[in-house]
Design an enzyme around this catalytic site. Structure first.
Site, PDB file in Angstrom:
ATOM      1  CB  THR A  13     -19.761  67.035 -24.609  1.00  0.00           C
ATOM      2  OG1 THR A  13     -18.895  66.245 -23.805  1.00  0.00           O
ATOM      3  CG2 THR A  13     -19.030  68.263 -25.081  1.00  0.00           C
ATOM      4  CE  LYS A 105     -20.972  60.143 -34.077  1.00  0.00           C
ATOM      5  NZ  LYS A 105     -19.742  60.851 -33.891  1.00  0.00           N
ATOM      6  CD  GLU A 129     -27.768  70.183 -40.696  1.00  0.00           C
ATOM      7  OE1 GLU A 129     -28.704  70.541 -41.390  1.00  0.00           O
ATOM      8  OE2 GLU A 129     -26.761  69.614 -41.168  1.00  0.00           O
ATOM      9  CB  VAL A 132     -23.436  64.186 -40.960  1.00  0.00           C
ATOM     10  CG1 VAL A 132     -22.277  64.124 -41.950  1.00  0.00           C
ATOM     11  CG2 VAL A 132     -24.192  62.872 -40.935  1.00  0.00           C
ATOM     12  CB  ILE A 136     -20.877  71.448 -41.562  1.00  0.00           C
ATOM     13  CG1 ILE A 136     -19.469  71.793 -41.084  1.00  0.00           C
ATOM     14  CG2 ILE A 136     -21.024  71.719 -43.051  1.00  0.00           C
ATOM     15  CD1 ILE A 136     -18.376  70.929 -41.704  1.00  0.00           C
ATOM     16  N   GLY A 187     -11.211  65.863 -26.473  1.00  0.00           N
ATOM     17  CA  GLY A 187     -12.622  65.484 -26.335  1.00  0.00           C
ATOM     18  C   GLY A 187     -13.382  65.281 -27.633  1.00  0.00           C
ATOM     19  CD  GLU A 190     -17.442  59.048 -31.926  1.00  0.00           C
ATOM     20  OE1 GLU A 190     -18.426  58.504 -31.401  1.00  0.00           O
ATOM     21  OE2 GLU A 190     -17.444  60.230 -32.282  1.00  0.00           O
ATOM     22  CE  LYS A 205     -19.323  61.986 -37.780  1.00  0.00           C
ATOM     23  NZ  LYS A 205     -17.996  62.412 -37.341  1.00  0.00           N
ATOM     24  N   GLY A 302     -17.677  69.108 -30.973  1.00  0.00           N
ATOM     25  CA  GLY A 302     -17.514  70.145 -29.953  1.00  0.00           C
ATOM     26  C   GLY A 302     -18.850  70.605 -29.409  1.00  0.00           C
TER      27      GLY A 302
HETATM   28  N1  HSE Z   1     -15.359  61.468 -33.118  1.00  0.00           N
HETATM   29  C1  HSE Z   1     -15.975  62.365 -34.039  1.00  0.00           C
HETATM   30  C2  HSE Z   1     -14.873  63.106 -34.790  1.00  0.00           C
HETATM   31  C3  HSE Z   1     -16.877  63.323 -33.304  1.00  0.00           C
HETATM   32  O1  HSE Z   1     -13.699  62.988 -34.430  1.00  0.00           O
HETATM   33  O2  HSE Z   1     -15.174  63.755 -35.762  1.00  0.00           O
HETATM   34  C4  HSE Z   1     -17.901  63.996 -34.156  1.00  0.00           C
HETATM   35  O3  HSE Z   1     -18.785  63.109 -34.770  1.00  0.00           O
END
Ligand code: HSE
Length: 436
Positions: A13, A105, A129, A132, A136, A187, A190, A205, A302
């Site tokens: 993705t 991460k 970047e 985490v 952002i 989506g 994890e 994170k 995303g």
């Molecule tokens: N599975 C993670 C979440 C994806 O839901 O925030 C982004 O790290």
């Protein structure tokens, strides 16, 4: 205009987002950089599945080493995820003097103490970047913008899946399992959603964030961790009655030269900014000793939001290449050779306010018995709610406390849960209501 080649390992993705974003904003990026980024090669184990973006077949390979060993590719983007072979590929790229950009991460939280010193030795960048908070800019904020600050506290909503589940349970009264399935379909969960709901993804994170905020090495397993699976709809309703919302918070608090680092469901005042970060959004509330509170908010996952963060690192490394500099900003806030182990405060020693939901039989004396045990353990009750269902029936008794020590709370609950009139294990949720 000069060309700078980049190679991408992992066309999932985010990888697809990287391809799309380069297409979308190629000229704008070139203008800002003063050079053209050229995606020279893309490696993935699967190069046949359509990804919704046209890619010249000559760019694709199933062999990542075609990228790692290519002398004309100075920047490698690792977006395959997982521990191996990602770790090996990154170490090989570093050894060949290449800058690496990654969103991995789990890898950095687990093997950061191997990867970052190796990169510093080779004078290459590791851009992370995107690892985490998705889009952002939390990494840059901690490493650069707040570099002159002692970081007094960080409170973060770092997992979109948990935030999505808690939001839907709170605002739409939906069941946990139903909402988790929705998050998977959308989506952002994890591959193994227990990483999300048990807080493991947040811990990954948090380990990265702690190392940057305090310039220290962190062992992932030392971070206190509770997920959201024990939160019931009744807790959400009681939270509302008490003026709170429940969020899975990652909390870091500096106490002299030691740090409290904990991840758990937390009740926060419903008017606070963090309480209003809903759906799958992430946010960070950071308090520096000079800056005061700083609030960052955005999409934590995303395709395009994360690709945006990946490009901020690619552009940084490309700028370094153009100026012939490296190591201007230390990879983890301070030089790897100066990093010592973080001093974490044991969970037993933390002090905070608590919410308890006891499940007790509605008998004479039950409240005095429970409050007696709390008193013996130096825990002072702030509020108490009991919803009557009829004498002799099991009822929820909810209490909130003033600040108490975790060790005393654990000892008291152990004793209370053994009482004959108490039916189920007590639900404990920590309250943080002294937020800046
Ligand atoms: N599975 C993670 C979440 C994806 O839901 O925030 C982004 O790290």
């Amino acid at each position: 205009m000069k060309n700078i080649n980049i190679g991408l390992i992992g066309l999932g993705t985010i990888g697809t987002g990287v391809v799309k974003l380069l297409r979308q904003n190629e000229e704008l990026i070139a203008q800002k950089l003063g050079a053209k980024l050229v995606l020279k090669k893309i490696a993935d184990i699967n190069i046949t599945t359509p990804r919704g973006v046209k890619i010249n077949k000559n760019l694709l390979t199933t062999n990542a080493r075609e990228i790692i060993n290519d002398k004309d590719i100075p920047i490698i983007i690792e977006l395959m995820g997982g521990y191996e072979p990602a770790r090996t590929f990154i170490l090989e790229a570093i050894a060949r003097g290449k800058h690496v950009v990654t969103a991995n991460k789990a890898l950095l939280a687990t093997y950061g103490n191997e990867i970052f010193p190796a990169a510093q030795m080779q004078a290459v960048d590791i851009g992370f970047e995107a690892s985490v908070g998705g889009t952002i800019p939390i990494i840059k904020t901690l490493k650069e913008s707040l570099a002159a600050n002692k970081i007094n506290s960080i409170m973060g909503i770092m997992n979109g899946t948990c935030n999505f589940i808690l939001t839907k349970m709170t605002d739409e009264g939906k069941m946990f399992d139903v909402v988790l399935k929705e998050a998977q379909k959308l989506g952002f969960a994890e591959a193994d959603p227990t990483f999300d709901i048990e807080g493991i993804d947040t811990a990954h994170k948090m380990a990265i964030i702690l190392s940057l905020a305090y310039g220290k090495k962190v062992n992932l397993k030392d971070i206190y961790l509770e997920g959201i699976t024990k939160i019931g709809r009744e807790d959400i309703a009681f939270a509302r009655e008490l003026g709170y919302r429940i969020k899975l918070l990652a909390i870091a608090m500096l106490k002299n030269d030691a740090v409290e680092a904990r991840i758990h469901p937390t009740m926060i005042p419903s008017g606070h900014l963090l309480a209003n970060v809903n759906q799958n959004y992430n946010a960070f509330h950071i308090v520096g000793d000079a800056s005061g509170p700083v609030f960052l908010f955005g999409q934590g996952a995303g395709m395009m939001p994360t690709a945006s963060a990946v490009f901020s690192d690619i552009i940084d490394s490309a700028r370094n290449i153009l100026k012939g500099v490296t190591g201007r900003v230390p990879l983890r806030s301070i030089s790897e050779t100066a990093m010592t182990q973080i001093k974490l405060i044991p969970m037993d020693n933390i002090e905070t306010k608590y919410y308890f939901r006891f499940s007790a039989l509605d008998h004479p004396g039950v409240l005095s018995k429970i409050s007696g045990i709390l008193g013996e353990n130096n825990i002072s009750i702030a509020t108490c709610i009991q919803k009557a269902r009829g004498e002799g029936l099991a009822v929820p008794i909810v209490m909130t406390t003033y600040k108490a020590q975790e060790k005393n709370v654990r000892r008291a609950l152990k004793k209370i849960d053994k009482l004959d009139m108490v039916q189920d294990n007590t639900i404990l949720i920590r309250i943080e209501d002294e937020l800046n």
